[in-house]
Design a protein around this motif. Structure first.
Motif, PDB file in Angstrom:
ATOM      1  N   ASP A 239      -5.219   2.749  -1.917  1.00  0.00           N
ATOM      2  CA  ASP A 239      -6.093   3.412  -0.946  1.00  0.00           C
ATOM      3  C   ASP A 239      -6.460   4.747  -1.580  1.00  0.00           C
ATOM      4  O   ASP A 239      -5.580   5.542  -1.927  1.00  0.00           O
ATOM      5  CB  ASP A 239      -5.340   3.599   0.382  1.00  0.00           C
TER       6      ASP A 239
ATOM      7  N   ASP B 168     -11.585   1.410   4.134  1.00  0.00           N
ATOM      8  CA  ASP B 168     -10.642   1.893   5.145  1.00  0.00           C
ATOM      9  C   ASP B 168     -11.033   3.327   5.479  1.00  0.00           C
ATOM     10  O   ASP B 168     -10.696   4.250   4.734  1.00  0.00           O
ATOM     11  CB  ASP B 168      -9.195   1.825   4.621  1.00  0.00           C
TER      12      ASP B 168
ATOM     13  N   HIS C  10      -8.417   0.068  -0.774  1.00  0.00           N
ATOM     14  CA  HIS C  10      -8.986   0.580   0.472  1.00  0.00           C
ATOM     15  C   HIS C  10      -9.905   1.713   0.055  1.00  0.00           C
ATOM     16  O   HIS C  10      -9.438   2.767  -0.384  1.00  0.00           O
ATOM     17  CB  HIS C  10      -7.884   1.103   1.404  1.00  0.00           C
TER      18      HIS C  10
ATOM     19  N   GLU D 226       0.849  -1.200   0.000  1.00  0.00           N
ATOM     20  CA  GLU D 226       0.000   0.000   0.000  1.00  0.00           C
ATOM     21  C   GLU D 226       0.879   1.241   0.000  1.00  0.00           C
ATOM     22  O   GLU D 226       1.678   1.453   0.908  1.00  0.00           O
ATOM     23  CB  GLU D 226      -0.894  -0.035   1.254  1.00  0.00           C
TER      24      GLU D 226
HETATM   25 MN    MN Z   1      -5.409   2.167   3.873  1.00  0.00          MN
END
Ligand code: MN
Ligand code: RM4
Ligand code: MN
Length: 430
Positions: A255, A328, A282, A220
């Motif tokens: 993300d 997330d 995410h 990530e």
């Molecule tokens: Mn994240």
């Protein structure tokens, strides 16, 4: 035997009041879609097979770096978090997996935890390691980084923690390890860019070597915070290069809040997929940075465009395309259950809208350089109110037509406020 947290009768009763209106709306939308050759039931089936995982850490009021404003009845441990995640899934029927974070969710008996989740109708998604925080009694600090630290002891400790996460994940039945490191710098000159990346790659390859055959390592990236001058895995470029160097089981995780403002995230998605490296998401929304706001609350059109690329990727799978979808978010002013119900709906809506895009028209217009009609192919799908499709899929799976109304009627949070101990005021997401 599963034993779901809310009364199924309560859901059925509320649904029976809303059913006539839903049937009317579904039939009307079905007639409208059929005029363009789309079978609404086929879209509903695709929606029914879609799912997104919820983060265990999103079940509490995460707050911001500055403060946390807890609410009565918030979960205080993984068992209570699981209960809340089960409520979200029972109502929405689209969030059947939980993504845990360690050591926050650590327990002594993971086989029992797996069983506990199964009884609540839940499975497990990617396990997340945490080397961005020191834990009490830890031998080496992560103050100067973890996998990229100059301190060999800190690097070894971070590797060991990630391997422990894999072992825990095996007990839970996960097959993905998500690695986000807070490593980076706050001052120009603080670290050598090349050498810190070398150290990261060395340490990450030790984790990679410990992955079981059917596991993936999801890298990530994030451009800033807590490091504000540079981060080691700052962007999709660094991420894909690292994933390519590590090997086929390493993929990139996007993300949505981890990019510079206005970056074309849907194009990043297409790029990562082109090289077989798109591993997961995410989902959250962002106005300025890693705001962790509710999915679709700021820029639902961007979320739709991301799903448009994902549907294209589904149609042209490369290298076992099987992205892991997770939420997330950090909830600062809402009940986390309500936020995740609303977010799961927003995410699924974008999936459904992207599934409605007339691909033949889109591709034909692209080939003919007909810019306006290519854009209109997307616009037509984006403008459809897909709510009746989602509601119908939910009801058929045992969920609620109006998820938020039923949640409020259940008085879940008030009841938990009587039973659960209060959480502390400290800042941060745990
Ligand atoms: Mn994240
Ligand atoms: C980071 C990143 C990670 C999450 C932590 C809590 O910004 O988004 O995915 O595990 O926050
Ligand atoms: Mn983040």
């Amino acid at each position: 035997m599963t034993s779901l947290p809310l009364s199924q009768d309560l859901i059925a009763e509320a649904n029976s009041r809303d059913m006539v209106a839903l049937d009317e709306d579904y039939a009307a939308l079905g007639r409208k879609l059929s005029r363009t050759g789309i079978d609404i039931d086929a879209i509903k089936e695709r929606v029914a097979s879609f799912s997104v995982a919820v983060p265990s850490w999103g079940a509490g009021r995460g707050g911001t770096r500055f403060a946390k404003f807890p609410i009565a009845g918030e979960p205080t441990n993984i068992h209570e978090k699981l209960e809340d995640c089960a409520v979200i899934n029972q109502l929405s029927r689209v969030t059947p997996r939980v993504s845990p974070h360690f050591p926050w969710d650590k327990v002594s008996d993971f086989a029992a935890l797996r069983e506990e989740a199964a009884e609540l109708g839940l499975g497990w998604d990617a396990v997340n390691s945490n080397t961005f925080q020191d834990q009490v009694g830890q031998a080496h600090t992560y103050a100067n980084g973890s996998l990229s630290s100059q301190d060999a002891g800190a690097r070894a400790q971070a590797v060991e923690h990630n391997i422990e996460c894999i072992e825990i994940g095996q007990k839970l039945g996960s097959t993905d390890l998500t690695v986000w490191v807070g490593d980076g710098t706050n001052f120009p000159g603080q670290q050598d860019f090349a050498r810190s990346l070398d150290r990261y790659l060395d340490a990450a390859s030790e984790i990679y070597a410990a992955l079981p055959g059917d596991w993936r390592m999801l890298l990530e990236h994030k451009m800033f915070e807590p490091a504000f001058y540079s981060t080691v895995i700052s962007d999709w470029g660094s991420s894909i290069l690292a994933a390519q160097e590590l090997g086929p089981k390493a993929k990139c995780l996007v993300d949505l809040g981890h990019h510079a403002p206005n970056v074309n995230i849907e194009q990043i998605v297409a790029r990562l997929h082109r090289f077989g490296k798109l591993g997961g998401f995410h989902f959250n929304d962002s106005k300025y940075g890693d705001d962790d706001l509710d999915s679709g609350s700021i820029n639902p059109h961007q979320l739709f465009l991301v799903f448009n690329e994902l549907i294209e990727a589904e149609l042209n799978p490369r290298d076992g395309f099987n992205p892991s979808y997770m939420i997330d978010q950090s909830h600062n002013v809402t009940d986390p259950i309500e936020s995740m119900l609303s977010s799961a709906e927003a995410i699924t809506q974008c999936y459904a809208k992207a599934a409605l895009v007339d691909r033949e028209a889109l591709h034909g217009a692209q080939e003919a350089n007909d810019t306006m009609m290519a854009f209109q192919a997307l616009r037509r799908a984006y403008n459809v109110d897909v709510a009746p499709i989602l509601a119908k899929a939910r009801v058929e799976a045992g969920g609620a037509i109006d998820v938020l109304a039923v949640y409020r009627t259940s008085m879940w949070r008030d009841r938990k406020g009587q039973e659960r101990k209060a959480v502390g005021l400290g800042a941060g997401i745990v």
